[in-house]
Design an enzyme around this catalytic site. Structure first.
Site, PDB file in Angstrom:
ATOM      1  CB  CYS A  18      -3.652   1.429   7.019  1.00 22.29           C
ATOM      2  SG  CYS A  18      -3.621   2.871   8.110  1.00 22.29           S
ATOM      3  NE  ARG A  19      -4.602   1.225   1.650  1.00 20.82           N
ATOM      4  CZ  ARG A  19      -4.498   1.832   0.480  1.00 20.82           C
ATOM      5  NH1 ARG A  19      -5.390   1.606  -0.463  1.00 20.82           N
ATOM      6  NH2 ARG A  19      -3.508   2.665   0.244  1.00 20.82           N
ATOM      7  CB  SER A  20       0.540  -3.420   2.767  1.00 19.67           C
ATOM      8  OG  SER A  20       1.262  -2.396   3.375  1.00 19.67           O
TER       9      SER A  20
ATOM     10  CG  ASP B 100      -5.344   5.041   2.794  1.00 17.94           C
ATOM     11  OD1 ASP B 100      -5.406   4.653   3.981  1.00 17.94           O
ATOM     12  OD2 ASP B 100      -4.404   5.729   2.361  1.00 17.94           O
TER      13      ASP B 100
ATOM     14  CG  ASN C  96       4.465  -1.670   5.126  1.00 14.72           C
ATOM     15  OD1 ASN C  96       5.559  -1.971   5.572  1.00 14.72           O
ATOM     16  ND2 ASN C  96       3.517  -2.566   4.979  1.00 14.72           N
TER      17      ASN C  96
ATOM     18  CB  CYS D 160      -0.978  -0.005   1.174  1.00 13.29           C
ATOM     19  SG  CYS D 160      -0.257   0.206   2.824  1.00 13.29           S
TER      20      CYS D 160
END
Length: 159
Positions: free
Chosen positions: A18-20, A130, A16, A13
């Site tokens: 939140c999402r990934s 996001d 690095n 993301c």
């Protein structure tokens, strides 16, 4: 007898945090539950250097823990040139980060790039949104999407 092939997967993301890292933690748990974690190398990275060395966002970690996923050992890092060589699959959370990867990735490795949501089995969304600047409900939605895509990816790897 040959040892089982190891597949390496990198989730990406922007920062690095939140999402990934959520994708890394969720996929790691799903792979372990499916009995395939020994055949995998799993990591995450960001396209930007905003948060290098930092743990996942507290909201991401908190929502993940509520669902039984631990992100506490992860630290943010930025994608490196060698990641395109060393990983078998580089999965972006959204089209913007995928475009950044495509621009940086040498031609022989372009086939390794994809969107995580292409593995989703029940969700029609193409991107993991996001949640960073939105409300807390965004973190639950991210987990819903990532769990679906992770289950699809595990199923694909088991074939």
């Amino acid at each position: 007898m040959n040892p089982p092939k190891v597949t390496s997967i990198l989730f990406i993301c922007m920062g690095n945090i939140c999402r990934s890292p959520t994708a890394e933690g969720v996929f790691r748990a799903k792979a372990k539950a499916a009995g395939i974690s020994e055949q995998l190398v799993i990591d995450s990275a960001g396209t930007h250097a905003y948060h290098i060395g930092e743990p996942p966002d507290a909201r991401s970690h908190g929502f993940a823990v509520k669902r039984g996923f631990d992100l506490s050992q992860q630290r943010a890092r930025q994608i490196k040139a060698e990641d395109f060589v060393n990983f078998d699959l580089l999965l972006a959370m959204d089209k913007s980060n995928l475009a950044l990867l495509q621009a940086a990735c040498p031609e022989p490795y372009q086939h390794k790039l994809d969107l995580l949501m292409h593995y989703a089995q029940h969700t029609q969304a193409e991107e993991v949104p996001d949640p960073y600047y939105g409300g807390v409900s965004g973190f639950d939605l991210v987990l819903d999407y990532i769990e679906d895509a992770s289950e699809g990816l595990v199923a694909r790897l088991q074939k």
